[in-house]
Design a protein around this motif. Structure first.
Motif, PDB file in Angstrom:
ATOM      1  N   ALA A  77       0.826  -1.207   0.000  1.00 33.48           N
ATOM      2  CA  ALA A  77       0.000   0.000   0.000  1.00 33.48           C
ATOM      3  C   ALA A  77       0.861   1.258   0.000  1.00 33.48           C
ATOM      4  N   ASP A  78       1.908   1.259   0.818  1.00 36.33           N
ATOM      5  CA  ASP A  78       2.763   2.440   0.937  1.00 36.33           C
ATOM      6  C   ASP A  78       3.500   2.726  -0.371  1.00 36.33           C
ATOM      7  N   GLU A  79       4.054   1.701  -0.988  1.00 39.79           N
ATOM      8  CA  GLU A  79       4.792   1.921  -2.228  1.00 39.79           C
ATOM      9  C   GLU A  79       3.866   2.342  -3.363  1.00 39.79           C
ATOM     10  N   ALA A  80       2.662   1.767  -3.416  1.00 36.63           N
ATOM     11  CA  ALA A  80       1.705   2.171  -4.444  1.00 36.63           C
ATOM     12  C   ALA A  80       1.252   3.615  -4.226  1.00 36.63           C
ATOM     13  N   ALA A  81       1.057   4.000  -2.955  1.00 31.96           N
ATOM     14  CA  ALA A  81       0.639   5.371  -2.648  1.00 31.96           C
ATOM     15  C   ALA A  81       1.721   6.371  -3.047  1.00 31.96           C
ATOM     16  N   LYS A  82       2.955   6.094  -2.690  1.00 28.31           N
ATOM     17  CA  LYS A  82       4.051   7.017  -3.008  1.00 28.31           C
ATOM     18  C   LYS A  82       4.236   7.158  -4.513  1.00 28.31           C
ATOM     19  N   ALA A  83       4.033   6.068  -5.238  1.00 28.11           N
ATOM     20  CA  ALA A  83       4.168   6.122  -6.700  1.00 28.11           C
ATOM     21  C   ALA A  83       3.128   7.041  -7.330  1.00 28.11           C
ATOM     22  N   ARG A  84       2.028   7.256  -6.637  1.00 26.58           N
ATOM     23  CA  ARG A  84       0.964   8.127  -7.147  1.00 26.58           C
ATOM     24  C   ARG A  84       0.964   9.498  -6.470  1.00 26.58           C
ATOM     25  N   GLY A  85       1.975   9.765  -5.638  1.00 28.03           N
ATOM     26  CA  GLY A  85       2.076  11.070  -4.992  1.00 28.03           C
ATOM     27  C   GLY A  85       1.257  11.206  -3.722  1.00 28.03           C
ATOM     28  N   TYR A  86       0.887  10.086  -3.096  1.00 27.12           N
ATOM     29  CA  TYR A  86       0.105  10.106  -1.866  1.00 27.12           C
ATOM     30  C   TYR A  86       0.944   9.574  -0.711  1.00 27.12           C
ATOM     31  N   ASN A  87       0.535   9.894   0.498  1.00 24.79           N
ATOM     32  CA  ASN A  87       1.178   9.374   1.699  1.00 24.79           C
ATOM     33  C   ASN A  87       0.171   8.571   2.512  1.00 24.79           C
ATOM     34  N   LEU A  88       0.703   7.636   3.309  1.00 25.61           N
ATOM     35  CA  LEU A  88      -0.146   6.717   4.057  1.00 25.61           C
ATOM     36  C   LEU A  88      -0.073   7.032   5.545  1.00 25.61           C
ATOM     37  N   MET A  89      -1.241   7.118   6.184  1.00 21.76           N
ATOM     38  CA  MET A  89      -1.335   7.311   7.625  1.00 21.76           C
ATOM     39  C   MET A  89      -1.952   6.050   8.218  1.00 21.76           C
ATOM     40  N   ILE A  90      -1.238   5.399   9.148  1.00 21.82           N
ATOM     41  CA  ILE A  90      -1.641   4.082   9.646  1.00 21.82           C
ATOM     42  C   ILE A  90      -2.115   4.154  11.091  1.00 21.82           C
ATOM     43  N   ILE A  91      -3.248   3.503  11.363  1.00 21.52           N
ATOM     44  CA  ILE A  91      -3.713   3.282  12.737  1.00 21.52           C
ATOM     45  C   ILE A  91      -3.816   1.784  12.945  1.00 21.52           C
ATOM     46  N   ASN A  92      -3.088   1.267  13.918  1.00 17.99           N
ATOM     47  CA  ASN A  92      -3.125  -0.159  14.226  1.00 17.99           C
ATOM     48  C   ASN A  92      -4.153  -0.400  15.328  1.00 17.99           C
ATOM     49  N   THR A  93      -5.039  -1.362  15.107  1.00 14.38           N
ATOM     50  CA  THR A  93      -6.087  -1.649  16.079  1.00 14.38           C
ATOM     51  C   THR A  93      -6.125  -3.148  16.352  1.00 14.38           C
ATOM     52  N   PRO A  94      -6.409  -3.583  17.567  1.00 12.16           N
ATOM     53  CA  PRO A  94      -6.475  -5.023  17.857  1.00 12.16           C
ATOM     54  C   PRO A  94      -7.592  -5.693  17.063  1.00 12.16           C
ATOM     55  N   GLY A  95      -7.365  -6.931  16.665  1.00 14.02           N
ATOM     56  CA  GLY A  95      -8.399  -7.660  15.942  1.00 14.02           C
ATOM     57  C   GLY A  95      -9.642  -7.886  16.778  1.00 14.02           C
ATOM     58  N   SER A  96      -9.474  -7.851  18.098  1.00  9.43           N
ATOM     59  CA  SER A  96     -10.601  -8.066  19.009  1.00  9.43           C
ATOM     60  C   SER A  96     -11.275  -6.760  19.414  1.00  9.43           C
ATOM     61  N   ALA A  97     -10.859  -5.638  18.834  1.00 12.00           N
ATOM     62  CA  ALA A  97     -11.407  -4.335  19.215  1.00 12.00           C
ATOM     63  C   ALA A  97     -12.906  -4.278  18.933  1.00 12.00           C
ATOM     64  N   SER A  98     -13.642  -3.578  19.782  1.00 12.44           N
ATOM     65  CA  SER A  98     -15.084  -3.437  19.605  1.00 12.44           C
ATOM     66  C   SER A  98     -15.391  -2.591  18.377  1.00 12.44           C
ATOM     67  N   LEU A  99     -16.625  -2.693  17.911  1.00 11.03           N
ATOM     68  CA  LEU A  99     -17.048  -1.888  16.767  1.00 11.03           C
ATOM     69  C   LEU A  99     -16.914  -0.403  17.083  1.00 11.03           C
ATOM     70  N   GLU A 100     -17.231  -0.014  18.310  1.00 10.50           N
ATOM     71  CA  GLU A 100     -17.126   1.393  18.712  1.00 10.50           C
ATOM     72  C   GLU A 100     -15.677   1.860  18.665  1.00 10.50           C
ATOM     73  N   SER A 101     -14.763   1.000  19.102  1.00  5.03           N
ATOM     74  CA  SER A 101     -13.347   1.351  19.080  1.00  5.03           C
ATOM     75  C   SER A 101     -12.850   1.511  17.655  1.00  5.03           C
ATOM     76  N   ARG A 102     -13.266   0.607  16.774  1.00  6.04           N
ATOM     77  CA  ARG A 102     -12.837   0.697  15.381  1.00  6.04           C
ATOM     78  C   ARG A 102     -13.453   1.912  14.701  1.00  6.04           C
ATOM     79  N   GLN A 103     -14.677   2.262  15.080  1.00  2.00           N
ATOM     80  CA  GLN A 103     -15.303   3.458  14.539  1.00  2.00           C
ATOM     81  C   GLN A 103     -14.527   4.706  14.971  1.00  2.00           C
ATOM     82  N   ALA A 104     -14.018   4.691  16.199  1.00  2.00           N
ATOM     83  CA  ALA A 104     -13.217   5.814  16.680  1.00  2.00           C
ATOM     84  C   ALA A 104     -11.917   5.926  15.893  1.00  2.00           C
ATOM     85  N   ASP A 105     -11.330   4.781  15.520  1.00  2.00           N
ATOM     86  CA  ASP A 105     -10.110   4.805  14.712  1.00  2.00           C
ATOM     87  C   ASP A 105     -10.369   5.412  13.342  1.00  2.00           C
ATOM     88  N   VAL A 106     -11.486   5.010  12.731  1.00  2.00           N
ATOM     89  CA  VAL A 106     -11.842   5.586  11.432  1.00  2.00           C
ATOM     90  C   VAL A 106     -12.088   7.086  11.568  1.00  2.00           C
TER      91      VAL A 106
END
Length: 346
Positions: A88-117
């Motif tokens: 994802a990062d290399e494809a983004a840079k090739a198109r002039g974009y940058n990537l911002m990453i948020i890591n979330t646990p796979g067991s995170a609640s829907l509310e927690s994942r909504q907060a990440d988004v």
């Protein structure tokens, strides 16, 4: 002339085109009818002169920030799945974009994942990639559709959104095919216990391949355990203790194959002399370092990350309608990686 004083007019003069043409090329204006030869000429002139478009001015004009968000369900901490981020990062840079990453646990609640988004949306990302550590169905945060979005290695539950997933069926067929091609007619499968697409599709492909080869796929031995080294050991110990033990073993993943190696050794079976083994995932730290090296199937993590990013950017720039791709996930191939764990049965 210093690079700081280089302007768009200098690029136009060097390329022998108009200022408008330079602007259209460097800002990737989708509707501009400009030949690829002219585009290459403009890009080359800009690179040689050290000129780049003013990102702030570009953002004000297009209402785009050039930032993509990636919600990573644990893949940032998983070496093999982390190649999704690299793709994802290399494809983004090739198109002039940058990537911002948020890591979330796979067991995170829907509310927690909504907060990440929401955290990404507040930083005005132009689009979002939502990636999971393994192929599964996922309930998505409702705010994910606020900007163009693509799922990576997952499919939405109860909603249509563009997704890219591995070819579980084709990968499993390649794995079983390697054993059949080597001459094995007694083939077993140690499977995962989780109710995920990979568990179901790999089992179906295993049985289908045997049946298509004229064997009794429905009667072939299958043992299921947690898809870790210990689970692979326990499942393999049971399946290899049968009177009609298999001479070929397909393992749900490379971790389970590592456990199968241990079980075979305890039972006095050599690999591949007495038992041929094929894994799935191509986890380099495992597959390439087992002895003998493990023949396995590679998951297209890098390719999925790059594919998702390219299509996400196309949607952001108005070149593609993601809704037209949302009805069915795009499936990318899982190639067989041959090493030394498969041989003809004695």
């Amino acid at each position: 002339m210093s690079s700081k004083n280089i302007g768009i007019k200098d690029v136009a003069l060097a390329a022998g085109v108009s200022v408008t043409t330079v602007s259209h090329v460097l800002n990737e204006v989708s509707y501009a009818r400009i030949s690829e030869e002219t585009r290459d000429k403009v890009r080359s002139a800009a690179e040689q002169l050290g000129y780049g478009p003013n990102r702030l001015a570009q953002a004000l004009r297009t209402q785009r920030t050039g930032m993509l968000g990636l919600v990573s369900e644990e893949i940032a901490t998983t070496p093999h799945a982390g190649r999704i981020i690299l793709g994802a990062d290399e494809a983004a840079k090739a198109r002039g974009y940058n990537l911002m990453i948020i890591n979330t646990p796979g067991s995170a609640s829907l509310e927690s994942r909504q907060a990440d988004v929401q955290a990404l949306l507040e930083r005005r990302v132009d689009g979002i990639l939502y990636a999971t550590m393994y192929h599964r169905n996922v309930e998505l945060p409702g705010n994910l559709g606020s900007v163009p979005s693509v799922l990576v290695d997952s499919v939405a539950t109860g909603g249509n959104i563009t997704a890219v997933v591995p070819d579980e069926d084709g990968g499993a067929r390649a794995a079983v095919g390697a054993l059949l091609d080597a001459g094995h007619i007694r083939v077993g499968f140690i499977n995962n216990t989780d109710d995920v697409p990979a568990t179901r599709q790999r089992l179906q492909a295993f049985r289908a391949m045997l049946t298509e080869a004229g064997l009794d796929g429905g009667a072939a031995p299958v043992e299921s355990e947690v898809s870790e080294v210990q689970g692979g050991y326990e499942a393999a110990k049971r399946i290899l203790s049968r009177e009609d033990r298999p001479t070929g073993l397909f393992c749900y993943n490379d971790r389970m194959a590592m456990g199968a190696y241990r079980a075979a050794a305890e039972l006095g079976l050599s690999i591949p002399g007495d038992l041929s083994v094929v894994g799935f995932d191509d986890q380099e730290l495992i597959a390439a370092n087992l002895y003998p090296g493990l023949t396995t199937v590679a998951l297209p993590h890098y390719e999925m990350g790059a594919w998702a990013t390219d299509h996400l950017i196309d949607a952001i720039e108005g070149k593609e309608d993601l809704s037209l791709m949302a009805l069915h996930p795009t499936v990318l191939g899982c190639p067989l990686v041959r090493r030394d764990s498969v041989a003809a049965p004695r």
